[in-house]
Design an enzyme around this catalytic site. Structure first.
Site, PDB file in Angstrom:
ATOM      1  N   ARG A   1       0.808  -1.215   0.000  1.00 62.25           N
ATOM      2  CA  ARG A   1       0.000   0.000   0.000  1.00 62.25           C
ATOM      3  C   ARG A   1       0.847   1.274   0.000  1.00 62.25           C
ATOM      4  O   ARG A   1       0.566   2.222  -0.737  1.00 62.25           O
ATOM      5  CB  ARG A   1      -0.919   0.014   1.225  1.00 62.25           C
ATOM      6  CG  ARG A   1      -1.910   1.169   1.271  1.00 62.25           C
ATOM      7  CD  ARG A   1      -2.959   1.048   0.190  1.00 62.25           C
ATOM      8  NE  ARG A   1      -2.615   1.715  -1.056  1.00 62.25           N
ATOM      9  CZ  ARG A   1      -3.053   1.335  -2.249  1.00 62.25           C
ATOM     10  NH1 ARG A   1      -3.840   0.290  -2.385  1.00 62.25           N
ATOM     11  NH2 ARG A   1      -2.699   1.994  -3.324  1.00 62.25           N
TER      12      ARG A   1
ATOM     13  N   LYS B   1       1.339  24.803  -4.121  1.00 57.36           N
ATOM     14  CA  LYS B   1       0.124  24.117  -3.665  1.00 57.36           C
ATOM     15  C   LYS B   1       0.304  22.607  -3.801  1.00 57.36           C
ATOM     16  O   LYS B   1      -0.305  21.939  -4.626  1.00 57.36           O
ATOM     17  CB  LYS B   1      -1.081  24.605  -4.468  1.00 57.36           C
ATOM     18  CG  LYS B   1      -1.371  26.088  -4.242  1.00 57.36           C
ATOM     19  CD  LYS B   1      -2.496  26.591  -5.118  1.00 57.36           C
ATOM     20  CE  LYS B   1      -2.733  28.075  -4.902  1.00 57.36           C
ATOM     21  NZ  LYS B   1      -3.805  28.624  -5.769  1.00 57.36           N
TER      22      LYS B   1
ATOM     23  N   LYS C   1       3.455  39.735  -2.910  1.00 60.23           N
ATOM     24  CA  LYS C   1       2.024  39.726  -3.177  1.00 60.23           C
ATOM     25  C   LYS C   1       1.345  40.905  -2.491  1.00 60.23           C
ATOM     26  O   LYS C   1       1.996  41.752  -1.870  1.00 60.23           O
ATOM     27  CB  LYS C   1       1.412  38.399  -2.726  1.00 60.23           C
ATOM     28  CG  LYS C   1       1.985  37.179  -3.441  1.00 60.23           C
ATOM     29  CD  LYS C   1       1.206  35.926  -3.106  1.00 60.23           C
ATOM     30  CE  LYS C   1       1.735  34.728  -3.879  1.00 60.23           C
ATOM     31  NZ  LYS C   1       0.897  33.523  -3.675  1.00 60.23           N
TER      32      LYS C   1
ATOM     33  N   GLU D   1       3.430  40.155  -7.822  1.00 62.36           N
ATOM     34  CA  GLU D   1       2.096  39.822  -8.307  1.00 62.36           C
ATOM     35  C   GLU D   1       1.281  41.110  -8.427  1.00 62.36           C
ATOM     36  O   GLU D   1       1.213  41.884  -7.471  1.00 62.36           O
ATOM     37  CB  GLU D   1       1.421  38.858  -7.338  1.00 62.36           C
ATOM     38  CG  GLU D   1       0.018  38.447  -7.733  1.00 62.36           C
ATOM     39  CD  GLU D   1      -0.611  37.547  -6.687  1.00 62.36           C
ATOM     40  OE1 GLU D   1      -0.486  36.329  -6.815  1.00 62.36           O
ATOM     41  OE2 GLU D   1      -1.214  38.079  -5.741  1.00 62.36           O
TER      42      GLU D   1
ATOM     43  N   ASP E   1      -2.085  38.505 -12.273  1.00 57.97           N
ATOM     44  CA  ASP E   1      -3.025  37.664 -11.537  1.00 57.97           C
ATOM     45  C   ASP E   1      -4.454  37.925 -11.982  1.00 57.97           C
ATOM     46  O   ASP E   1      -4.988  39.030 -11.815  1.00 57.97           O
ATOM     47  CB  ASP E   1      -2.883  37.935 -10.038  1.00 57.97           C
ATOM     48  CG  ASP E   1      -3.764  37.019  -9.202  1.00 57.97           C
ATOM     49  OD1 ASP E   1      -3.828  35.811  -9.512  1.00 57.97           O
ATOM     50  OD2 ASP E   1      -4.385  37.510  -8.247  1.00 57.97           O
TER      51      ASP E   1
END
Length: 296
Positions: free
Chosen positions: A113, A148, A180, A209, A230
């Site tokens: 597994r 991510k 950002k 960004e 963005d």
């Protein structure tokens, strides 16, 4: 571990990434999580039983994750023989035999597994990456992953993205600046944020960004290395390309879909980044089957 070296293109300050730096720890943690105090079901099999097992893919996919699969059995039982039938990075068809294992029946059952979990996840990532890379084939635009990723499997998924034919963005928070909205707000302005970044590290890439054309102009004036557009509309992207200096790269991000990756829309765009490469993956359906006649 097999000798597998994949170079990144110059996305960040890292030109060579050791994708296998956490491999042994990843596998050790996964085995500990699954086995705990011991595999009580495997004890149904006599300790001296030997067996042969084959792993088959039930769907079309890109083979990826061999080093993690191998490490599972190297840690459990180095005497288990692993015979790969397919090459890492190759496209494989449904019902293709990927690998044959031979050795202790208990060891194969205990590792099954965990080994398949790594393989199905990294194959899913590589297959998704290849899908997106193919959409940009023939253009000068590269598809990038993001941060991510599955916690603990950052390097493994970044490796799978490269294996699938896409490219890596920064590996983490340490190897490039990505300024950002909140960074800009805390710094006071794009110019102030960029100047501070240059003072901290003069060699690291600085990317900002932006969400509007005015922010784009401010980023260009601040002398950034790359701008992330963005959630820009097609019309905004066209205007942004008109403003593009030769020494600044453009990256498009936000709600990237197959339909959005139309080649004639990407003129002047260096990169498209999408979290879908690593977070929207579908694990590949794999199956391990013991060859009964080989039990002994």
């Amino acid at each position: 571990m097999p000798t597998i070296k994949i170079n990144t293109i110059s996305m960040t300050s890292n030109s060579n990434i050791n994708y296998f730096a956490n491999l042994k720890d990843n596998v050790q943690s996964a085995l500990s999580e699954d086995i705990g105090s011991g595999d009580i079901t495997a004890q149904l099999i006599p300790e001296n039983h030997q067996a042969k097992a084959v792993v088959i893919t039930r769907e079309d996919a890109v083979l990826c994750g061999r080093p993690w699969f191998d490490e599972v059995f190297h840690q459990l039982d180095p005497l288990v023989k692993i015979n790969w039938k397919q090459t890492e990075g190759n496209q494989v068809s449904a019902n293709t035999e990927l690998v044959v294992l031979e050795g202790s029946a208990r060891s194969i059952l205990t590792g099954e597994r965990t080994a398949l979990n790594f393989l199905q996840t990294l194959m899913g990532t590589a297959t998704t990456a290849r899908h997106y890379a193919a959409l940009l084939d023939g253009t000068n635009t590269k598809i990038l992953d993001t941060r991510k990723t599955i916690p603990g499997l950052r390097l493994a998924q970044k490796y799978a993205v490269k294996t699938g034919g896409a490219e890596n963005h920064r590996i983490g928070l340490f190897d490039a600046f990505l300024i950002k909205e909140n960074h800009i707000a805390a710094s006071g302005s794009i110019k102030a944020a960029v100047e501070t970044a240059r003072g901290i590290n003069q060699t690291a890439q600085v990317e900002v960004e932006v969400e509007t054309l005015d922010e784009l102009k401010a980023a260009i004036d601040a002398g950034v290395d790359r701008v992330m557009l963005d959630n820009f509309s097609d019309a905004q992207i066209e205007k942004a390309v008109e403003l593009k200096p030769e020494n600044i790269q453009y990256e498009v991000s936000g709600n990237i879909t197959d339909a959005g990756l139309i080649k004639d829309k990407l003129s002047g765009i260096d990169f498209v980044s999408s979290g879908a490469l690593t977070k929207n993956l579908k694990a590949v359906d794999l199956s391990m089957r013991f060859l009964v006649q080989e039990f002994r």
